[in-house]
Design an enzyme around this catalytic site. Structure first.
Site, mmCIF file in Angstrom:
data_model
loop_
_atom_site.group_PDB
_atom_site.id
_atom_site.type_symbol
_atom_site.label_atom_id
_atom_site.label_comp_id
_atom_site.label_asym_id
_atom_site.label_seq_id
_atom_site.Cartn_x
_atom_site.Cartn_y
_atom_site.Cartn_z
ATOM 1 N N ASP A 31 0.882 -1.132 -0.006
ATOM 2 C CA ASP A 31 0.176 0.000 -0.122
ATOM 3 C C ASP A 31 0.999 1.205 0.095
ATOM 4 O OD1 ASP A 31 -3.261 0.714 0.964
ATOM 5 O OD2 ASP A 31 -1.845 2.255 1.184
ATOM 6 N N ASN A 87 -12.718 -2.542 3.340
ATOM 7 C CA ASN A 87 -13.580 -1.531 3.684
ATOM 8 C C ASN A 87 -14.796 -1.782 2.322
ATOM 9 O OD1 ASN A 87 -11.871 -0.388 5.390
ATOM 10 N ND2 ASN A 87 -10.618 0.743 4.188
ATOM 11 N N GLN A 94 -13.849 3.194 2.192
ATOM 12 C CA GLN A 94 -13.550 2.617 0.937
ATOM 13 C C GLN A 94 -13.436 3.883 0.014
ATOM 14 O OE1 GLN A 94 -16.126 -0.123 -1.023
ATOM 15 N NE2 GLN A 94 -14.453 -0.738 -2.598
ATOM 16 N N VAL A 96 -11.490 3.046 -3.314
ATOM 17 C CA VAL A 96 -10.961 2.644 -4.554
ATOM 18 C C VAL A 96 -12.172 1.535 -4.732
ATOM 19 C CG1 VAL A 96 -9.613 1.286 -6.174
ATOM 20 C CG2 VAL A 96 -8.544 2.908 -4.487
ATOM 21 N N HIS A 100 -10.790 -5.462 -3.138
ATOM 22 C CA HIS A 100 -9.519 -5.693 -2.398
ATOM 23 C C HIS A 100 -9.557 -5.926 -1.016
ATOM 24 C CE1 HIS A 100 -10.374 -1.147 -2.030
ATOM 25 N NE2 HIS A 100 -9.425 -1.205 -1.149
ATOM 26 N N HIS A 102 -7.106 -5.481 2.592
ATOM 27 C CA HIS A 102 -5.817 -4.857 3.002
ATOM 28 C C HIS A 102 -5.045 -6.103 3.864
ATOM 29 C CE1 HIS A 102 -6.789 -0.610 2.428
ATOM 30 N NE2 HIS A 102 -8.007 -0.871 2.299
HETATM 31 P P1 5GP Z 1 -9.938 1.536 0.219
HETATM 32 O O1 5GP Z 1 -9.595 3.191 1.227
HETATM 33 O O2 5GP Z 1 -10.437 1.592 -0.995
HETATM 34 O O3 5GP Z 1 -10.043 0.582 1.221
HETATM 35 O O4 5GP Z 1 -8.346 1.374 -0.055
HETATM 36 C C1 5GP Z 1 -7.600 1.796 -1.007
HETATM 37 C C2 5GP Z 1 -5.932 1.800 -0.457
HETATM 38 O O5 5GP Z 1 -5.424 1.991 -1.791
HETATM 39 C C3 5GP Z 1 -5.608 2.833 0.429
HETATM 40 O O6 5GP Z 1 -5.002 2.043 1.500
HETATM 41 C C4 5GP Z 1 -4.491 3.484 -0.579
HETATM 42 O O7 5GP Z 1 -3.515 4.067 0.395
HETATM 43 C C5 5GP Z 1 -4.126 2.647 -1.615
HETATM 44 N N1 5GP Z 1 -3.767 3.337 -2.787
HETATM 45 C C6 5GP Z 1 -4.409 4.194 -3.461
HETATM 46 N N2 5GP Z 1 -3.802 4.509 -4.507
HETATM 47 C C7 5GP Z 1 -2.592 3.550 -4.765
HETATM 48 C C8 5GP Z 1 -1.464 3.586 -5.615
HETATM 49 O O8 5GP Z 1 -1.510 4.171 -6.519
HETATM 50 N N3 5GP Z 1 -0.602 2.663 -5.276
HETATM 51 C C9 5GP Z 1 -0.546 1.702 -4.209
HETATM 52 N N4 5GP Z 1 0.219 1.081 -3.717
HETATM 53 N N5 5GP Z 1 -1.656 1.986 -3.289
HETATM 54 C C10 5GP Z 1 -2.559 3.088 -3.600
#
Ligand code: 5GP
Length: 114
Positions: A31, A87, A94, A96, A100, A102
């Site tokens: 991440d 999430n 969430q 993205v 996915h 974590h």
């Molecule tokens: P969410 O908040 O949707 O559960 O998780 C999305 C995750 O994607 C976040 O923890 C964020 O840090 C990670 N993330 C977003 N953009 C990128 C990226 O370009 N590269 C990487 N490695 N992680 C990303």
């Protein structure tokens, strides 16, 4: 057609990432904003599922594969125990909308969830 998600762009190698595991169906990478000493995202390559609820309904075997990948990664990069977080929805954090997991490990207290 919808804009590709950031994760599709990582799969396509349009955005760099520290990839730790890849199969025909999933990819896992560190991440960009780690919340634990080990913080890896396990992502199905398909963008068909917005979140884990859709994924569980649409392809439970793929979800099981993600859980197995999480265990393998935690064994390889940490002490083996891990926390799996999905999430689900904006109000749950969430950002993205491409399913996915974590995978978090290291220095996780019983009283913390992040
Ligand atoms: P969410 O908040 O949707 O559960 O998780 C999305 C995750 O994607 C976040 O923890 C964020 O840090 C990670 N993330 C977003 N953009 C990128 C990226 O370009 N590269 C990487 N490695 N992680 C990303």
């Amino acid at each position: 057609m919808a804009e590709p998600t950031v994760f599709e762009r990582i799969v396509a190698r349009e955005i760099p990432a520290e990839i730790v595991l890849e199969t025909d169906t999933i990819i896992a990478f560190v991440d960009i904003a780690p919340k634990a000493p080990m913080h890896v995202l396990v992502v199905p390559k398909t963008a068909r599922y917005r979140d884990v609820v859709e994924l569980a309904a649409g392809d439970p075997a793929l979800l099981a594969e993600m859980v197995q990948a999480a265990q393998a990664i935690a064994r390889e990069r940490a002490a083996g125990d891990f926390r799996l977080v999905f999430n689900t929805g904006e109000l749950a954090g969430q950002t993205v909308f491409h399913a996915h997991a974590h995978v978090l490990a290291g220095s996780l207290g019983e009283d913390s969830l992040a």
